[in-house]
Design a protein around this motif. Structure first.
Motif, PDB file in Angstrom:
ATOM      1  N   ASN A 286       0.824  -1.210   0.000  1.00  0.00           N
ATOM      2  CA  ASN A 286       0.000   0.000   0.000  1.00  0.00           C
ATOM      3  C   ASN A 286       0.860   1.262   0.000  1.00  0.00           C
ATOM      4  N   THR A 287       1.921   1.238   0.801  1.00  0.00           N
ATOM      5  CA  THR A 287       2.815   2.393   0.850  1.00  0.00           C
ATOM      6  C   THR A 287       3.398   2.640  -0.532  1.00  0.00           C
ATOM      7  N   LYS A 288       3.735   1.543  -1.201  1.00  0.00           N
ATOM      8  CA  LYS A 288       4.323   1.653  -2.529  1.00  0.00           C
ATOM      9  C   LYS A 288       3.329   2.264  -3.518  1.00  0.00           C
ATOM     10  N   THR A 289       2.092   1.795  -3.441  1.00  0.00           N
ATOM     11  CA  THR A 289       1.044   2.364  -4.304  1.00  0.00           C
ATOM     12  C   THR A 289       0.873   3.846  -4.001  1.00  0.00           C
ATOM     13  N   PHE A 290       0.839   4.173  -2.708  1.00  0.00           N
ATOM     14  CA  PHE A 290       0.698   5.574  -2.290  1.00  0.00           C
ATOM     15  C   PHE A 290       1.846   6.411  -2.852  1.00  0.00           C
ATOM     16  N   LEU A 291       3.058   5.860  -2.795  1.00  0.00           N
ATOM     17  CA  LEU A 291       4.227   6.568  -3.327  1.00  0.00           C
ATOM     18  C   LEU A 291       4.082   6.781  -4.835  1.00  0.00           C
ATOM     19  N   GLN A 292       3.708   5.694  -5.533  1.00  0.00           N
ATOM     20  CA  GLN A 292       3.668   5.787  -7.001  1.00  0.00           C
ATOM     21  C   GLN A 292       2.568   6.716  -7.507  1.00  0.00           C
ATOM     22  N   ILE A 293       1.425   6.681  -6.851  1.00  0.00           N
ATOM     23  CA  ILE A 293       0.372   7.602  -7.300  1.00  0.00           C
ATOM     24  C   ILE A 293       0.742   9.039  -6.931  1.00  0.00           C
ATOM     25  N   SER A 294       1.474   9.192  -5.803  1.00  0.00           N
ATOM     26  CA  SER A 294       1.919  10.529  -5.389  1.00  0.00           C
ATOM     27  C   SER A 294       2.872  11.137  -6.423  1.00  0.00           C
ATOM     28  N   VAL A 295       3.675  10.291  -7.062  1.00  0.00           N
ATOM     29  CA  VAL A 295       4.571  10.771  -8.118  1.00  0.00           C
ATOM     30  C   VAL A 295       3.767  11.494  -9.188  1.00  0.00           C
ATOM     31  N   HIS A 296       2.655  10.885  -9.591  1.00  0.00           N
ATOM     32  CA  HIS A 296       1.848  11.473 -10.668  1.00  0.00           C
ATOM     33  C   HIS A 296       0.961  12.610 -10.185  1.00  0.00           C
ATOM     34  N   LEU A 297       0.657  12.623  -8.883  1.00  0.00           N
ATOM     35  CA  LEU A 297      -0.144  13.727  -8.342  1.00  0.00           C
ATOM     36  C   LEU A 297       0.693  14.980  -8.129  1.00  0.00           C
ATOM     37  N   THR A 298       1.977  14.786  -7.805  1.00  0.00           N
ATOM     38  CA  THR A 298       2.812  15.946  -7.456  1.00  0.00           C
ATOM     39  C   THR A 298       3.697  16.432  -8.602  1.00  0.00           C
TER      40      THR A 298
ATOM     41  N   LEU B 132     -11.125   4.241   6.651  1.00  0.00           N
ATOM     42  CA  LEU B 132     -10.219   3.221   6.106  1.00  0.00           C
ATOM     43  C   LEU B 132     -10.741   2.602   4.814  1.00  0.00           C
ATOM     44  N   HIS B 133     -12.046   2.468   4.756  1.00  0.00           N
ATOM     45  CA  HIS B 133     -12.659   1.896   3.568  1.00  0.00           C
ATOM     46  C   HIS B 133     -12.390   2.782   2.345  1.00  0.00           C
ATOM     47  N   LEU B 134     -12.499   4.108   2.575  1.00  0.00           N
ATOM     48  CA  LEU B 134     -12.253   5.066   1.493  1.00  0.00           C
ATOM     49  C   LEU B 134     -10.795   4.976   1.031  1.00  0.00           C
ATOM     50  N   VAL B 135      -9.887   4.903   2.000  1.00  0.00           N
ATOM     51  CA  VAL B 135      -8.464   4.830   1.658  1.00  0.00           C
ATOM     52  C   VAL B 135      -8.190   3.559   0.870  1.00  0.00           C
ATOM     53  N   SER B 136      -8.771   2.490   1.316  1.00  0.00           N
ATOM     54  CA  SER B 136      -8.553   1.218   0.646  1.00  0.00           C
ATOM     55  C   SER B 136      -9.062   1.282  -0.802  1.00  0.00           C
ATOM     56  N   GLU B 137     -10.218   1.876  -0.987  1.00  0.00           N
ATOM     57  CA  GLU B 137     -10.757   2.046  -2.353  1.00  0.00           C
ATOM     58  C   GLU B 137      -9.853   2.940  -3.193  1.00  0.00           C
ATOM     59  N   PHE B 138      -9.369   4.015  -2.542  1.00  0.00           N
ATOM     60  CA  PHE B 138      -8.471   4.951  -3.226  1.00  0.00           C
ATOM     61  C   PHE B 138      -7.220   4.216  -3.728  1.00  0.00           C
TER      62      PHE B 138
END
Lengths: 154, 647
Positions: free
Chosen positions: A7-19, A45-51
């Motif tokens: 999940n952290t990795k996904t968060f990092l990778q999507i953050s690359v494209h968001l920032t 948590l459900h929202l984060v998981s979906e995100f």
């Protein structure tokens, strides 16, 4: 643990494209885990998981990634404020206007974007302001170092 | 009642109080210094001092709104005003000030060890000779009881004490400085942004569309700003210390004598040693802060203390002669009526921490009393004591610089958000004939983007994200816009007006039972005319220089209230103008040559009590266009000299 890392990795990778900053820039802030924790603790948590699931799908379609982000994260009412908050956190070190920690303020990407440093930290030195800022260009690939020599003491 | 007999009791450990304490103790006088703020802030132990300062710095990092007082504790027993509390008047329920005037008074100060020098910017221009004679020269306001020339020796002491970096030869009225005079340190380099802006102004000055007033061409002149932050020492600077010379009965600047903290005495410099001015570093470590390191956070906190603060002066006091009492809030001076001597000062102490509430009221006595608590606090103490007020001027004539901010985007990147807050100013409108009709102004070029009016860069990110920018598009947008931000602020001189005043009312008190300041404040036509004149010049300049104007006054928040309540609108003015406070709080106990029109004489002794002196910006009869701290410190040296003559 495994899932968390993923999940952290996904968060990092999507953050690359968001920032608009690459992985090295984001990792270089040292804030990844802290920010991931904020996302977890400040939201349903459900929202984060979906995100994260949505993000993972989006990341699978790199050629169309910006369109996908716009449609599925930015324009989507469900994810819009979460997505905006994540961008603000990387840029300003804040969540809903509140500074996450002293370090998060210092590590805000906005200072990099403005070719400067956070006021009160990472000071560039006497007289530096007289000249234009030194722009660090993206690193060029370097050959891996030859096998490290073993240091011996005599 | 305390038993100890002091020579002098000083109220307040800001710049005036600390320099007074240093000067008097070095001359052998026994001093009690009362400070309202927390003990931790005045810790003379180096480690304790460092940890306390790091705590300030972390508080600043963590603050959501990084306003001038954000790093420092706000104590309910000795509250400080906060710019975040400023709202439209009447305002009684928010913050420290009770605001009953037409417009809110929007400048803050800091009650705590070191006072407002902890968050001051550090600009130290002198006042101009004509500023001291506004009545004679321009038929407005009042004349000072002293001239610029009488103040020059004390200006030089103040510039040594603060450690001014600058180029004296380019200052306005440089010919009125002592011949060959140099500042202790060379000028702080002017920013890249300044250079870009100066090049644009130069082109406008020489081009086909120069700025005009009444169809006559005016040249816009810029000057590097002298400032109290450490730079390269000036090898030509000859002075070492300020010393009381008992024989001559005056303070002198020494070239061969220096204060030795170890020996607690002035010593002769070894003849073989060549003297060179040494910048004064951080209070916790002399090797830290030897140069400004470009933190770009002078307001509210210099992390390395390369910027002068009052605790540096206090550290040079003779400790054996100095008693410091913190968490000791002076509330009154005691006397037996008009024209009598002050017999004591009443202060209240409070405990802090673990929710322990313990108040004590104490009376301390001395031969001489000095109030150095800031213009608003000094007035409050005098009013509560019914002291020094036979002229009825105490609390009146509250003044500030009214800052008309203008902001735009430069045609090319100037890279703001770097370096000290301001390193250059437009100086050519500081003293012109128009002062008969409207305020003169100084206009610093700001190095920190649109931070002041717009909370940039946070608001720029916020707005872009709201517009649904993200990724590379967001990054590129910010990289384009933020480095082109330009902010100017026209600091207009406010004239003294007896209706702009600080008073006290028994129903408004703080936790200790001391009065909160009740303020009535407004601007006059003289100042409003200056807004129009400054804006007219600004608009022509922006247009001719290709600076895209984003200045907007009268913006409202989501509740329909003005975001900045300091606003003048038609019919008072032709256009809408907002102005911002400069933090230059001046005039509440002015000096003068007549006892019936002023509170103190030209030696800063109250007319009514010959053992009560007032120091601080409250003494200034008019404000000129200079940041007041340097002038206030010059007056403090003058007061110290008068006190030493007396005892």
């Amino acid at each position: 643990m495994e899932a968390n890392n993923k999940n952290t990795k996904t968060f990092l990778q999507i953050s690359v494209h968001l920032t608009g900053y690459d992985e090295m820039d984001l990792l270089g802030t040292g804030m990844l885990e802290s920010y991931y924790d904020v996302v977890i603790h400040e939201n349903n948590l459900h929202l984060v998981s979906e995100f994260l699931t949505t993000s993972e799908k989006i990341l699978g379609d790199l050629p169309n990634i910006n369109d996908k982000i716009r449609q599925q994260l930015i324009d989507d009412v469900k994810f819009n404020s979460l997505t905006s908050n994540i961008i603000m956190m990387w840029y300003m070190g804040t969540w809903n206007g509140n500074v996450v920690s002293p370090q998060s303020y210092i590590q805000g990407l906005v200072w990099k974007a403005a070719d400067t440093h956070p006021p009160g930290a990472k000071q560039p030195g006497y007289g530096s302001w007289e000249n234009p800022p030194i722009t660090i260009h993206p690193p060029v690939a370097v050959k891996p170092a030859a096998k490290a020599e073993t240091l011996t003491t005599v | 009642m305390e038993n100890t007999e002091y020579d002098v009791i000083i109220v307040g450990s800001g710049i005036a109080g600390c320099v007074m304490a240093k000067t008097l103790t070095q001359a052998g006088k026994k001093v009690l210094l009362l400070e309202a703020g927390l003990s931790a802030g005045i810790n003379l132990d180096k480690n304790g001092n460092f940890y306390n300062y790091v705590d300030y710095l972390n508080t600043y990092y963590k603050a959501n709104a990084k306003v001038p007082n954000s790093p420092y504790p706000n104590i309910k027993d000795a509250p400080s005003p906060n710019v975040l509390d400023i709202q439209a008047t009447p305002s009684v329920d928010k913050g420290y000030y009770v605001q009953e005037g037409e417009l809110p008074f929007a400048s803050d100060f800091l009650r705590g060890p070191g006072g407002t020098t902890l968050h001051w910017l550090g600009s130290t221009p002198r006042m101009l000779p004509n500023d001291f004679q506004m009545k004679t020269n321009y038929n407005v306001a009042v004349d000072w009881p002293i001239t610029y020339n009488e103040l020059v020796p004390y200006y030089e002491m103040a510039e040594l004490e603060i450690g001014v970096a600058g180029d004296a030869s380019v200052q306005p009225n440089a010919n009125e400085y002592t011949k060959g005079y140099e500042f202790p340190m060379k000028k702080i380099p002017q920013s890249y942004l300044d250079q870009k802006f100066m090049a644009l102004v130069d082109k406008v000055n020489k081009g086909e569309h120069p700025v005009q007033i009444d169809k006559k061409k005016v040249t816009i002149g810029l000057t590097s700003t002298p400032q109290g932050r450490n730079a390269v020492p000036n090898e030509k600077y000859p002075y070492i210390d300020v010393m009381w010379n008992a024989e001559q009965q005056k303070l002198v600047m020494t070239k061969h004598m220096y204060w030795s903290g170890k020996d607690r005495a002035f010593k002769e410099l070894d003849k073989k040693e060549k003297y060179q001015y040494l910048p004064v570093g951080a209070v916790w470590d002399p090797n830290t802060g030897q140069r400004c390191e470009g933190n770009a956070s002078c307001v509210p906190i210099c992390p390395v203390q390369a910027k002068y603060n009052a605790l540096k002066s206090l550290a040079k006091a003779d400790e054996s002669k100095l008693t410091i009492k913190t968490q000791s809030v002076a509330s009154k001076v005691l006397h037996n009526g008009e024209k009598t001597q002050i017999t004591g000062v009443v202060y209240k102490t409070y405990a802090f921490g673990d929710d322990a509430i313990e108040y004590k009221e104490v009376i301390a006595t001395a031969k001489i009393y000095v109030l150095a608590a800031n213009a608003i606090e000094n007035a409050k103490i005098l009013l509560a004591s019914e002291a020094a007020n036979s002229s009825k001027q105490v609390g009146c004539n509250l003044m500030d610089h009214l800052c008309l901010l203008t902001w735009g985007l430069l045609p090319e990147k100037g890279y703001p958000f770097r370096g000290p807050g301001s390193t250059t100013n437009i100086s050519s409108f500081r003293d012109t004939d128009t002062r008969k009709d409207h305020s003169a102004w100084i206009c610093p070029v700001d190095n920190w983007g649109w931070g002041w009016p717009k909370f940039s860069p946070g608001s720029d990110v916020q707005d872009a994200v709201k517009e649904k920018k993200f990724g590379k598009e967001l990054r590129n947008h910010l990289s384009d816009v933020l480095p082109r931000q330009l902010l100017l602020h026209y600091e207009c001189e406010q004239l003294p007006n007896k209706d702009n005043r600080v008073s006290i009312k028994d129903e408004y008190r703080d936790a200790l039972g001391n009065h909160r300041p009740v303020i009535k404040y407004n601007v006059s036509d003289y100042e409003i005319k200056a807004f129009a004149a400054a804006k007219a010049i600004n608009d022509q300049l922006f247009k001719a220089a290709g600076i895209k104007d984003f200045t907007k006054y009268g913006e409202k928040d989501e509740n329909g209230k003005f975001k900045n309540p300091d606003i003048v609108t038609p019919p008072r003015s032709k256009e809408i103008y907002n102005f911002w406070g400069a933090g230059h709080i001046v005039g509440t106990h002015r000096m003068g040559k007549d006892a019936d029109k002023s509170v103190v004489d030209k030696n800063l002794c109250t007319w009514d009590h010959n053992n009560l002196y007032l120091v601080g910006c409250g003494n200034m009869p008019t404000l000129g266009t200079s940041n007041p701290t340097l002038t206030m410190l010059a007056l403090t040296f003058k007061a110290a000299e008068a006190i030493l003559k007396k005892i």
